[in-house]
Scaffold this motif. Sequence first.
Motif, PDB file in Angstrom:
ATOM      1  N   VAL A  31       0.843  -1.201   0.000  1.00  0.00           N
ATOM      2  CA  VAL A  31       0.000   0.000   0.000  1.00  0.00           C
ATOM      3  C   VAL A  31       0.877   1.249   0.000  1.00  0.00           C
ATOM      4  O   VAL A  31       0.638   2.199  -0.759  1.00  0.00           O
ATOM      5  N   LEU A  32       1.897   1.255   0.833  1.00  0.00           N
ATOM      6  CA  LEU A  32       2.790   2.408   0.915  1.00  0.00           C
ATOM      7  C   LEU A  32       3.520   2.637  -0.408  1.00  0.00           C
ATOM      8  O   LEU A  32       3.618   3.774  -0.886  1.00  0.00           O
ATOM      9  N   ARG A  33       4.003   1.592  -1.026  1.00  0.00           N
ATOM     10  CA  ARG A  33       4.702   1.736  -2.308  1.00  0.00           C
ATOM     11  C   ARG A  33       3.757   2.257  -3.390  1.00  0.00           C
ATOM     12  O   ARG A  33       4.139   3.097  -4.206  1.00  0.00           O
ATOM     13  N   ALA A  34       2.525   1.772  -3.401  1.00  0.00           N
ATOM     14  CA  ALA A  34       1.547   2.255  -4.383  1.00  0.00           C
ATOM     15  C   ALA A  34       1.249   3.728  -4.159  1.00  0.00           C
ATOM     16  O   ALA A  34       1.151   4.504  -5.125  1.00  0.00           O
ATOM     17  N   ARG A  35       1.123   4.149  -2.914  1.00  0.00           N
ATOM     18  CA  ARG A  35       0.872   5.564  -2.623  1.00  0.00           C
ATOM     19  C   ARG A  35       2.049   6.440  -3.051  1.00  0.00           C
ATOM     20  O   ARG A  35       1.848   7.556  -3.545  1.00  0.00           O
ATOM     21  N   ASP A  52       4.209  13.856   3.380  1.00  0.00           N
ATOM     22  CA  ASP A  52       2.806  13.437   3.372  1.00  0.00           C
ATOM     23  C   ASP A  52       2.623  12.013   3.901  1.00  0.00           C
ATOM     24  O   ASP A  52       1.656  11.721   4.597  1.00  0.00           O
ATOM     25  N   LEU A  53       3.556  11.125   3.570  1.00  0.00           N
ATOM     26  CA  LEU A  53       3.417   9.715   3.942  1.00  0.00           C
ATOM     27  C   LEU A  53       4.238   9.338   5.171  1.00  0.00           C
ATOM     28  O   LEU A  53       4.231   8.168   5.576  1.00  0.00           O
ATOM     29  N   ALA A  54       4.953  10.307   5.742  1.00  0.00           N
ATOM     30  CA  ALA A  54       5.769  10.085   6.946  1.00  0.00           C
ATOM     31  C   ALA A  54       6.802   8.980   6.738  1.00  0.00           C
ATOM     32  O   ALA A  54       6.936   8.055   7.537  1.00  0.00           O
ATOM     33  N   VAL A  55       7.536   9.051   5.620  1.00  0.00           N
ATOM     34  CA  VAL A  55       8.629   8.123   5.338  1.00  0.00           C
ATOM     35  C   VAL A  55       9.856   8.950   4.980  1.00  0.00           C
ATOM     36  O   VAL A  55       9.774  10.171   4.807  1.00  0.00           O
ATOM     37  N   SER A  56      10.982   8.288   4.835  1.00  0.00           N
ATOM     38  CA  SER A  56      12.201   9.013   4.506  1.00  0.00           C
ATOM     39  C   SER A  56      12.243   9.360   3.010  1.00  0.00           C
ATOM     40  O   SER A  56      11.595   8.703   2.184  1.00  0.00           O
ATOM     41  N   VAL A  57      13.021  10.358   2.696  1.00  0.00           N
ATOM     42  CA  VAL A  57      13.195  10.757   1.301  1.00  0.00           C
ATOM     43  C   VAL A  57      13.881   9.634   0.525  1.00  0.00           C
ATOM     44  O   VAL A  57      13.563   9.391  -0.646  1.00  0.00           O
ATOM     45  N   ASN A  58      14.802   8.937   1.187  1.00  0.00           N
ATOM     46  CA  ASN A  58      15.486   7.831   0.513  1.00  0.00           C
ATOM     47  C   ASN A  58      14.517   6.730   0.108  1.00  0.00           C
ATOM     48  O   ASN A  58      14.669   6.113  -0.944  1.00  0.00           O
ATOM     49  N   MET A  59      13.521   6.471   0.946  1.00  0.00           N
ATOM     50  CA  MET A  59      12.530   5.458   0.602  1.00  0.00           C
ATOM     51  C   MET A  59      11.720   5.889  -0.615  1.00  0.00           C
ATOM     52  O   MET A  59      11.470   5.082  -1.526  1.00  0.00           O
ATOM     53  N   VAL A  60      11.325   7.137  -0.659  1.00  0.00           N
ATOM     54  CA  VAL A  60      10.573   7.652  -1.815  1.00  0.00           C
ATOM     55  C   VAL A  60      11.431   7.552  -3.068  1.00  0.00           C
ATOM     56  O   VAL A  60      10.973   7.094  -4.122  1.00  0.00           O
ATOM     57  N   ARG A  61      12.686   7.957  -2.952  1.00  0.00           N
ATOM     58  CA  ARG A  61      13.600   7.916  -4.083  1.00  0.00           C
ATOM     59  C   ARG A  61      13.768   6.480  -4.595  1.00  0.00           C
ATOM     60  O   ARG A  61      13.764   6.223  -5.800  1.00  0.00           O
ATOM     61  N   LYS A  62      13.899   5.530  -3.654  1.00  0.00           N
ATOM     62  CA  LYS A  62      14.095   4.124  -4.025  1.00  0.00           C
ATOM     63  C   LYS A  62      12.908   3.580  -4.812  1.00  0.00           C
ATOM     64  O   LYS A  62      13.067   3.022  -5.898  1.00  0.00           O
TER      65      LYS A  62
END
Length: 172
Positions: A31-35, A52-62
């Motif tokens: 769900v998080l990856r889809a968002r 917005d999703l309360a995760v790290s920038v590195n996770m979004v970048r990945k």
Amino acid sequence: MGEAVVVELDETVRERLIRTATSLKAQVRAVLRARIVLAAAAGLSNGAISRDLAVSVNMVRKWRGRFAASGLKGLKDAARSGRPKTYGHLVRVAVVAAATSSPPHPEATWSHRTIAAQVAHRLRHRFGFPGRPDPGRPGPQTAPGPRPAHPPRHPSFLGPCRGRVRPVPRPT
């Protein structure tokens, strides 16, 4: 700093991602990856998505980069390194079937030993797997033999104190 990877979605992929992102039964990580991918396709920056999703920038970048490179397949977990599984799918199914059935007559509950014996019996009987008839009993390869003699405990082994504790000398 470089620019964020551009994510473009066609209609079928977008629908699938929306279905995953709004699912109540999907894994949380899916769900998080889809968002993340849907927000990236909407044109948000990595920083905005991470806030917005309360995760790290590195996770979004990945996940943004993996989706851009491999599509929906990139959102699945990569293969892990490590030792391969010891038992296959058939053994797992046999263990679950044994554990969810009623135990043999004299037993009130299953034990590890009785589940192992039941699974071994089922697999040998159904698929012809070789094995020892009773894994708890020693076979010919482990027949008990004479035990090696231990060296006797000699008083000289204990040193000059002969088992008594000497007081520690204090400095004067």
